[in-house]
Scaffold this motif. Structure first.
Motif, mmCIF file in Angstrom:
data_model
loop_
_atom_site.group_PDB
_atom_site.id
_atom_site.type_symbol
_atom_site.label_atom_id
_atom_site.label_comp_id
_atom_site.label_asym_id
_atom_site.label_seq_id
_atom_site.Cartn_x
_atom_site.Cartn_y
_atom_site.Cartn_z
ATOM 1 N N TRP A 99 2.470 1.644 -3.457
ATOM 2 C CA TRP A 99 1.514 2.215 -4.416
ATOM 3 C C TRP A 99 1.421 3.728 -4.270
ATOM 4 O O TRP A 99 1.430 4.466 -5.262
ATOM 5 N N LEU A 100 1.356 4.213 -3.040
ATOM 6 C CA LEU A 100 1.278 5.653 -2.801
ATOM 7 C C LEU A 100 2.521 6.368 -3.332
ATOM 8 O O LEU A 100 2.432 7.425 -3.968
ATOM 9 N N ILE A 101 3.694 5.787 -3.107
ATOM 10 C CA ILE A 101 4.955 6.409 -3.516
ATOM 11 C C ILE A 101 5.073 6.465 -5.034
ATOM 12 O O ILE A 101 5.439 7.508 -5.604
ATOM 13 N N TRP A 157 2.732 6.460 -7.184
ATOM 14 C CA TRP A 157 1.723 7.413 -7.664
ATOM 15 C C TRP A 157 2.225 8.839 -7.512
ATOM 16 O O TRP A 157 2.105 9.657 -8.438
ATOM 17 N N LEU A 158 2.816 9.156 -6.363
ATOM 18 C CA LEU A 158 3.355 10.498 -6.137
ATOM 19 C C LEU A 158 4.547 10.788 -7.054
ATOM 20 O O LEU A 158 4.741 11.935 -7.477
ATOM 21 N N ALA A 170 0.833 -1.208 0.000
ATOM 22 C CA ALA A 170 0.000 0.000 0.000
ATOM 23 C C ALA A 170 0.868 1.258 0.000
ATOM 24 O O ALA A 170 0.595 2.227 -0.737
ATOM 25 N N LEU A 171 1.918 1.248 0.810
ATOM 26 C CA LEU A 171 2.852 2.369 0.846
ATOM 27 C C LEU A 171 3.572 2.511 -0.495
ATOM 28 O O LEU A 171 3.765 3.624 -1.004
#
Length: 310
Positions: free
Chosen positions: A242-244, A246-247, A239-240
């Motif tokens: 995926w966030l990274i 994306w950013l 999950a982390l």
């Protein structure tokens, strides 16, 4: 469903057989596990890192993207695990064991075949996985050694131990030889290949030996700790990631490869460190064993999600 069974048959079942062999050998012969861990640290692990880095083509731009991702990802995971450690109020030895169980993940003998399965043998994603494996090899041999020793010895001894780890010299050497296109003489290349091929089997046997030497009973507090480690590694990790990605705005293939690389279970390195430096050996073995079993479902879910969204 076919992906689930493919992962089960090609990744988890072979690993489970090797671990089971280690358990049987330990129960039958009471093997010296410290000798096995030394073989992994000082021979097989450096050999496989050299072999893969030397033989895999990796562009400068990909190296930059992967390194930036890895730094941010590890910082994010460290923050998450530190929050868990403070909430649980661990003793120093358990603090380092919990950190290692989350920060060190199985990017080699689980991550590489998983990458090739998920991306149909793509050379581009293999290069990304090799970079992740390289950095994941460096961290246990530097920060990991410091983490398990900092609370029980002086810093000079810790640095002496870190500097004795051959992998921190092998990685830059492999890059230099590849960059300057220096051929490896056959009498040297052949033993390196033999040692590299021995890494996965020996590491899994070592895990089995450690599991075979402990009582297969987890107290309620320990069960909570193992479950917490598994959650941070297998669910919070991807999950982390995926966030990274994306950013960072990475392209879909690179992003997917990095997310998959973050979804694998706890590394055998955490067990090898625990054994080598006598630090929470049972907890380390249990986190690897349990996270590997649970990853059957979590890794499949991550791959399924990426095939829809990425």
């Amino acid at each position: 469903m076919s992906i689930f069974f493919h992962i089960l048959v090609t990744n988890v079942v072979p690993m489970g057989i090797m671990v089971a062999l280690g358990i049987v050998l330990q129960r039958a012969f009471s093997l010296d596990i410290k000798t096995l861990s030394k073989l992994n640290f000082y021979l097989f692990s450096p050999a496989i890192m050299f072999d893969l880095i030397y033989r895999t083509a990796i562009s400068v731009s990909v190296i930059g993207q992967v390194m930036l991702f890895f730094v941010i990802f590890m910082a994010g995971q460290y923050i998450l695990v530190e929050a868990a450690i403070r909430a649980r109020g661990y003793e120093p030895s358990m603090k380092s064991a919990m950190r290692n169980s989350v920060l060190f993940y199985n990017s080699a003998n689980y991550g590489v075949p998983l990458n090739q399965l998920a991306f149909a043998g793509s050379k581009e994603t293999l290069a990304i996985q090799v970079l992740i494996m390289m950095t994941q090899s460096l961290v246990p041999n530097t920060y990991g050694v410091y983490s398990v020793n900092a609370h029980k010895t002086d810093m000079r001894q810790v640095w002496k131990t870190i500097l004795s780890m051959p992998v921190i010299y092998v990685i830059p050497l492999a890059f230099l030889l590849r960059g300057f296109e220096v051929p490896i003489p056959q009498p040297i290349a052949t033993p390196i290949g033999y040692l590299a091929d021995a890494f996965i089997g020996t590491a899994l046997i070592t895990l089995g030996v450690q599991l075979g030497s402990m009582q297969w009973r987890i107290s309620r507090p320990h069960m909570i700790d193992v479950g917490l480690s598994g959650f941070l590694r297998l669910i919070a990790g991807p999950a982390l990631a995926w966030l990274i990605v994306w950013l960072m705005g990475l392209d879909k293939l690179t992003a997917a490869a990095l997310i998959v690389s973050s979804a694998v279970p706890t590394s055998l390195s955490s067990v090898l460190l625990a054994v080598e430096f006598d630090n929470e050996k049972e907890f380390a073995s249990q986190t690897v064993f349990v996270s590997t079993l649970i990853s059957i479902f979590t890794v499949t879910a991550v791959i399924f999600f990426l095939r829809i969204e990425v």
